[in-house]
Design an enzyme around this catalytic site. Structure first.
Site, PDB file in Angstrom:
ATOM      1  N   HIS A  18       0.834  -1.206   0.000  1.00 24.29           N
ATOM      2  CA  HIS A  18       0.000   0.000   0.000  1.00 24.29           C
ATOM      3  C   HIS A  18       0.872   1.261   0.000  1.00 24.29           C
ATOM      4  O   HIS A  18       0.676   2.159  -0.829  1.00 24.29           O
ATOM      5  CB  HIS A  18      -0.911  -0.015   1.231  1.00 24.29           C
ATOM      6  CG  HIS A  18      -1.718   1.219   1.393  1.00 24.29           C
ATOM      7  ND1 HIS A  18      -2.967   1.372   0.843  1.00 24.29           N
ATOM      8  CD2 HIS A  18      -1.446   2.386   2.041  1.00 24.29           C
ATOM      9  CE1 HIS A  18      -3.429   2.580   1.144  1.00 24.29           C
ATOM     10  NE2 HIS A  18      -2.521   3.210   1.878  1.00 24.29           N
ATOM     11  N   GLU A  19       1.822   1.307   0.904  1.00 20.42           N
ATOM     12  CA  GLU A  19       2.667   2.501   1.008  1.00 20.42           C
ATOM     13  C   GLU A  19       3.577   2.669  -0.205  1.00 20.42           C
ATOM     14  O   GLU A  19       3.821   3.790  -0.652  1.00 20.42           O
ATOM     15  CB  GLU A  19       3.481   2.459   2.301  1.00 20.42           C
ATOM     16  CG  GLU A  19       2.633   2.485   3.566  1.00 20.42           C
ATOM     17  CD  GLU A  19       1.660   3.669   3.651  1.00 20.42           C
ATOM     18  OE1 GLU A  19       1.944   4.752   3.099  1.00 20.42           O
ATOM     19  OE2 GLU A  19       0.608   3.503   4.285  1.00 20.42           O
ATOM     20  N   HIS A  73       1.752   4.442  -2.858  1.00 17.39           N
ATOM     21  CA  HIS A  73       1.780   5.899  -2.672  1.00 17.39           C
ATOM     22  C   HIS A  73       3.101   6.495  -3.160  1.00 17.39           C
ATOM     23  O   HIS A  73       3.125   7.615  -3.685  1.00 17.39           O
ATOM     24  CB  HIS A  73       1.566   6.264  -1.203  1.00 17.39           C
ATOM     25  CG  HIS A  73       0.174   6.058  -0.725  1.00 17.39           C
ATOM     26  ND1 HIS A  73      -0.952   6.380  -1.459  1.00 17.39           N
ATOM     27  CD2 HIS A  73      -0.285   5.545   0.446  1.00 17.39           C
ATOM     28  CE1 HIS A  73      -2.035   6.099  -0.767  1.00 17.39           C
ATOM     29  NE2 HIS A  73      -1.658   5.578   0.396  1.00 17.39           N
ATOM     30  N   HIS A  83      -5.538   6.590  -2.933  1.00 13.25           N
ATOM     31  CA  HIS A  83      -6.367   5.504  -2.416  1.00 13.25           C
ATOM     32  C   HIS A  83      -7.393   5.069  -3.457  1.00 13.25           C
ATOM     33  O   HIS A  83      -7.954   5.879  -4.176  1.00 13.25           O
ATOM     34  CB  HIS A  83      -7.085   5.927  -1.144  1.00 13.25           C
ATOM     35  CG  HIS A  83      -6.188   5.933   0.047  1.00 13.25           C
ATOM     36  ND1 HIS A  83      -6.441   6.684   1.152  1.00 13.25           N
ATOM     37  CD2 HIS A  83      -5.041   5.259   0.311  1.00 13.25           C
ATOM     38  CE1 HIS A  83      -5.490   6.483   2.046  1.00 13.25           C
ATOM     39  NE2 HIS A  83      -4.620   5.628   1.556  1.00 13.25           N
ATOM     40  N   CYS A  84      -7.625   3.769  -3.498  1.00 13.13           N
ATOM     41  CA  CYS A  84      -8.540   3.150  -4.459  1.00 13.13           C
ATOM     42  C   CYS A  84      -9.912   2.980  -3.806  1.00 13.13           C
ATOM     43  O   CYS A  84     -10.022   2.814  -2.595  1.00 13.13           O
ATOM     44  CB  CYS A  84      -7.975   1.792  -4.875  1.00 13.13           C
ATOM     45  SG  CYS A  84      -8.991   0.912  -6.058  1.00 13.13           S
ATOM     46  N   CYS A 115      -8.854  -3.916  -2.846  1.00 13.12           N
ATOM     47  CA  CYS A 115      -7.558  -3.506  -3.391  1.00 13.12           C
ATOM     48  C   CYS A 115      -6.610  -3.113  -2.261  1.00 13.12           C
ATOM     49  O   CYS A 115      -7.007  -2.469  -1.293  1.00 13.12           O
ATOM     50  CB  CYS A 115      -7.752  -2.333  -4.347  1.00 13.12           C
ATOM     51  SG  CYS A 115      -6.226  -1.727  -5.088  1.00 13.12           S
ATOM     52  N   CYS A 135      -5.766  -3.904  -7.475  1.00 13.08           N
ATOM     53  CA  CYS A 135      -6.804  -4.244  -8.449  1.00 13.08           C
ATOM     54  C   CYS A 135      -6.291  -3.925  -9.861  1.00 13.08           C
ATOM     55  O   CYS A 135      -5.234  -3.314 -10.033  1.00 13.08           O
ATOM     56  CB  CYS A 135      -8.080  -3.472  -8.154  1.00 13.08           C
ATOM     57  SG  CYS A 135      -7.974  -1.693  -8.463  1.00 13.08           S
ATOM     58  N   CYS A 163      -5.567  -0.161 -10.510  1.00  7.03           N
ATOM     59  CA  CYS A 163      -4.330   0.319  -9.882  1.00  7.03           C
ATOM     60  C   CYS A 163      -3.109  -0.279 -10.561  1.00  7.03           C
ATOM     61  O   CYS A 163      -2.073   0.380 -10.666  1.00  7.03           O
ATOM     62  CB  CYS A 163      -4.345   0.021  -8.385  1.00  7.03           C
ATOM     63  SG  CYS A 163      -5.519   1.073  -7.488  1.00  7.03           S
TER      64      CYS A 163
END
Length: 107
Positions: free
Chosen positions: A27-28, A31, A37-38, A43, A62, A65
């Site tokens: 996740h990070e 970024h 953010h999705c 996701c 996903c 993304c």
């Protein structure tokens, strides 16, 4: 990693902590590549409000993304997914199962 293992890193909960680490790191890193953010609930780029919610997310992005990421840095998605075979070796069977399904779709 200690926090991700519910403050008690043991052999029995190691994979739980590892899976959380993979999800939060992914996740990070998203970024870092300027992906916001999705809205897709599963996701990895969708934000979470705690480890319980993190546990419900998948460890990969996903398809939208993935497209965003691929537009910024070109990579071979099939090779990336094949290289994720370490999920199986680490006994992260649900994540490996999802990767296999994705591989079957793009074949």
């Amino acid at each position: 990693m200690y926090r991700f293992a519910d403050w008690s890193l043991t052999e029995s909960n190691f994979n739980k902590g590892l899976e959380r680490l993979i999800k939060i790191s992914s996740h990070e890193i998203g970024h870092m590549f300027r992906i916001s953010h999705c809205l897709n609930a599963n996701c990895v780029i969708n934000g979470t409000n705690g480890l319980g919610e993190t546990d419900t997310h998948f460890a990969h992005a996903c398809s939208l993304c993935q497209q965003k990421l691929n537009s910024g840095i070109r990579y071979n998605n099939r090779k990336r997914m094949t290289d994720l075979k370490h999920f199986e070796k680490q006994h992260l069977h649900s994540e490996w199962s999802r990767v296999q399904k994705d591989l079957n779709i793009i074949k």
